[in-house]
Design an enzyme around this catalytic site. Structure first.
Site, PDB file in Angstrom:
ATOM      1  N   ASN A  10       0.865  -1.181   0.000  1.00 40.26           N
ATOM      2  CA  ASN A  10       0.000   0.000   0.000  1.00 40.26           C
ATOM      3  C   ASN A  10       0.899   1.228   0.000  1.00 40.26           C
ATOM      4  O   ASN A  10       1.527   1.540   1.006  1.00 40.26           O
ATOM      5  CB  ASN A  10      -0.882  -0.056   1.261  1.00 40.26           C
ATOM      6  CG  ASN A  10      -1.831   1.118   1.355  1.00 40.26           C
ATOM      7  OD1 ASN A  10      -1.815   2.015   0.510  1.00 40.26           O
ATOM      8  ND2 ASN A  10      -2.646   1.116   2.390  1.00 40.26           N
ATOM      9  N   ARG A  87      -2.633  -2.169  -3.302  1.00 36.40           N
ATOM     10  CA  ARG A  87      -3.841  -1.397  -3.065  1.00 36.40           C
ATOM     11  C   ARG A  87      -3.794  -0.160  -3.961  1.00 36.40           C
ATOM     12  O   ARG A  87      -2.825   0.598  -3.928  1.00 36.40           O
ATOM     13  CB  ARG A  87      -3.901  -0.958  -1.601  1.00 36.40           C
ATOM     14  CG  ARG A  87      -5.097  -0.092  -1.348  1.00 36.40           C
ATOM     15  CD  ARG A  87      -5.111   0.443   0.055  1.00 36.40           C
ATOM     16  NE  ARG A  87      -6.305   1.243   0.252  1.00 36.40           N
ATOM     17  CZ  ARG A  87      -6.355   2.304   1.019  1.00 36.40           C
ATOM     18  NH1 ARG A  87      -5.277   2.704   1.680  1.00 36.40           N
ATOM     19  NH2 ARG A  87      -7.464   2.973   1.151  1.00 36.40           N
ATOM     20  N   HIS A 176     -12.937   2.787   0.489  1.00 41.81           N
ATOM     21  CA  HIS A 176     -12.946   1.768   1.564  1.00 41.81           C
ATOM     22  C   HIS A 176     -13.659   0.485   1.117  1.00 41.81           C
ATOM     23  O   HIS A 176     -14.126  -0.295   1.945  1.00 41.81           O
ATOM     24  CB  HIS A 176     -13.673   2.270   2.838  1.00 41.81           C
ATOM     25  CG  HIS A 176     -12.965   3.345   3.577  1.00 41.81           C
ATOM     26  ND1 HIS A 176     -13.626   4.355   4.235  1.00 41.81           N
ATOM     27  CD2 HIS A 176     -11.648   3.559   3.806  1.00 41.81           C
ATOM     28  CE1 HIS A 176     -12.762   5.161   4.820  1.00 41.81           C
ATOM     29  NE2 HIS A 176     -11.544   4.699   4.567  1.00 41.81           N
ATOM     30  N   ARG A 237     -10.835  15.523   8.014  1.00 48.19           N
ATOM     31  CA  ARG A 237     -11.689  15.905   6.875  1.00 48.19           C
ATOM     32  C   ARG A 237     -13.071  16.303   7.368  1.00 48.19           C
ATOM     33  O   ARG A 237     -13.636  15.665   8.256  1.00 48.19           O
ATOM     34  CB  ARG A 237     -11.819  14.727   5.900  1.00 48.19           C
ATOM     35  CG  ARG A 237     -10.595  14.514   5.045  1.00 48.19           C
ATOM     36  CD  ARG A 237     -10.721  13.259   4.216  1.00 48.19           C
ATOM     37  NE  ARG A 237      -9.754  12.263   4.628  1.00 48.19           N
ATOM     38  CZ  ARG A 237      -9.768  10.981   4.258  1.00 48.19           C
ATOM     39  NH1 ARG A 237     -10.713  10.535   3.458  1.00 48.19           N
ATOM     40  NH2 ARG A 237      -8.849  10.147   4.682  1.00 48.19           N
ATOM     41  N   GLU A 381      -7.884  -5.293   5.580  1.00 52.98           N
ATOM     42  CA  GLU A 381      -7.815  -4.996   4.140  1.00 52.98           C
ATOM     43  C   GLU A 381      -6.670  -5.764   3.476  1.00 52.98           C
ATOM     44  O   GLU A 381      -6.794  -6.201   2.337  1.00 52.98           O
ATOM     45  CB  GLU A 381      -7.657  -3.485   3.941  1.00 52.98           C
ATOM     46  CG  GLU A 381      -8.956  -2.741   4.243  1.00 52.98           C
ATOM     47  CD  GLU A 381      -8.764  -1.249   4.472  1.00 52.98           C
ATOM     48  OE1 GLU A 381      -8.307  -0.875   5.568  1.00 52.98           O
ATOM     49  OE2 GLU A 381      -9.068  -0.474   3.560  1.00 52.98           O
TER      50      GLU A 381
END
Ligand code: ADP
Length: 395
Positions: A10, A87, A176, A237, A381
């Site tokens: 990733n 990823r 996601h 965010r 993940e």
């Protein structure tokens, strides 16, 4: 020794997270992080057999980090390494599932980069470095957006002029996806239900946060949109704001687009509301000590999350359960309880003892008798990316 292993990578612009994952369930064989790549303090950290290790990379870039990692991965996998799973954040409308990497696929990921200007170029940097360092290994891209390509058009279109969608790809994509897919499958297993025929609400709550409605193992709606800024309150965010905010700040304060983007992505969310931190652990402690900003940040976070879950319920034929996952979802009884308290109209209620007990990587039900299921399911993940890579390479 494991029979088949996959190296999962990733990449960020200056970091690489990695894990060597065996086909059979269990802890990662080796995992870690290369960070500050391209700077004089570049460093590789990894853990193996419960031991932590570090190695200075002396200004090394992505390629140098992967070259330093290769012998460790080869030794740890003892000849069982089948391939690499990358990823990739944005697959646009082009990628509806994982895909073996070749020149054409790389060109498509590059073409999608304007939709994810921070993320896709970083992934490409990692992919190109990995192809250079491991040319003999098959490599696969697994996209965060792919799971959401099953959204119906009424869920993915914005109420904007059609040309913006047709000519410029302006639509809701969602992110996601790997996590929402993994935990909804795990939840069906935990509940003893077939994936086909089951319906779930998922709250993935990490530094980034999103909700998802999953029906028959497919995403039907999700809270993130064109970019990962839409939807819930997150660490830094803002999530949803009035779309006129850009114009308002530009007219009244003379702020540039770059300044507004930075404010919405890096200075808002839990950090902006609390004036203290983007880290939920810090905020929970500060709230317990009476900090008013931390208290407000947690209240807004949970109320907005509950509102989003209630909205996602519109996409479900029935509710088989609500799933909490991600660092906050897995570890915070307070956030779960405060959120579920806003969802009485869905019939949801928690068993407070089970809620308090289920943390630190545990999974299981936390709902009260008579309530639809509420499950805590740790996400993984890396494991889902490894499984997707294995499936594709074994086909
Ligand atoms: P990322 O999205 O970067 O993978 P994580 O899924 O690890 O992030 O989630 C990070 C968030 O989880 C942080 O806000 C952190 O404070 C929160 N978190 C981790 N442990 C706890 C805990 N015990 N209680 C409350 N929040 C926690």
């Amino acid at each position: 020794m494991p029979a088949r292993t996959i190296l999962v990578i990733n990449c960020g612009s200056s970091s690489i997270k990695f894990a060597l994952v065996a086909a059979q369930p269990g802890p990662f064989i080796l995992s870690g992080l290369a960070e500050r790549l391209g700077s004089t303090t570049a460093v590789l950290h990894w853990q193996q057999d419960g031991q932590q290790h570090s190695e200075a990379l002396h200004g090394g870039d992505h390629r140098a980090a992967l070259a330093a990692l290769l012998p460790k991965v080869q030794a740890a996998s003892a000849g069982s390494l089948l391939g690499i799973g990358h990823r990739v954040v944005h697959g646009g409308e082009h990628f509806t599932q994982a895909c073996r990497l070749d020149a054409e696929v790389i060109a498509s990921i590059r073409a999608i980069a304007p939709l994810a200007p921070l993320h896709n170029p970083a992934s490409l940097q990692g992919i190109e470095a990995a192809l250079a360092v491991y040319p003999q290994l098959p490599q696969v891209a697994v996209f965060d957006t792919a799971f959401h390509q099953t959204l119906p058009e009424h869920a993915y279109r914005y109420a904007l002029p059609e040309s913006l969608y047709r000519e410029h790809g302006v639509r809701r994509y969602g992110f996601h996806g790997t996590s929402h897919r993994y935990v909804s499958q795990q939840a069906a297993q935990l509940a003893g239900l077939a994936v086909d025929g089951s319906s779930w609400l998922v709250a993935h709550l990490g530094n980034g946060c999103s909700t998802c409605a999953v029906v028959n193992g497919q995403s039907r709606d999700t809270s993130m949109g064109l970019t990962p800024l839409e939807g819930l309150v997150m660490g830094t965010r803002s999530g949803d704001v009035d779309p006129n905010l850009h114009g308002h700040l530009s007219r009244t304060l003379g702020w540039s687009l770059a300044r507004i983007d930075a404010m919405l992505n890096q200075e808002s969310g839990l950090l902006g509301l609390s004036g203290l931190s983007n880290d939920m652990r810090t905020l929970e402690q500060a709230r317990a000590d009476g900090h008013s900003g931390a208290t407000l940040a947690i209240e807004v976070f949970c109320y907005r999350l509950a509102k989003s879950l209630a909205a996602m319920a519109c996409a479900l034929p029935q509710l088989d359960g609500l799933i909490f996952t991600g660092g906050i979802g897995e570890h915070s009884p307070l956030i779960r309880a405060t959120t579920v308290a806003h969802l009485k109209l869905l019939g949801l209620a928690l068993d407070e003892t089970a809620n308090q007990r289920t943390r630190g990587g545990a999974s299981g039900p936390i709902h009260a008798p008579g309530s639809p299921r509420v499950l805590v399911v740790p996400t993984n993940e890396e494991r889902q990316i490894a499984l997707d890579t294995l499936t594709l390479l074994s086909a």
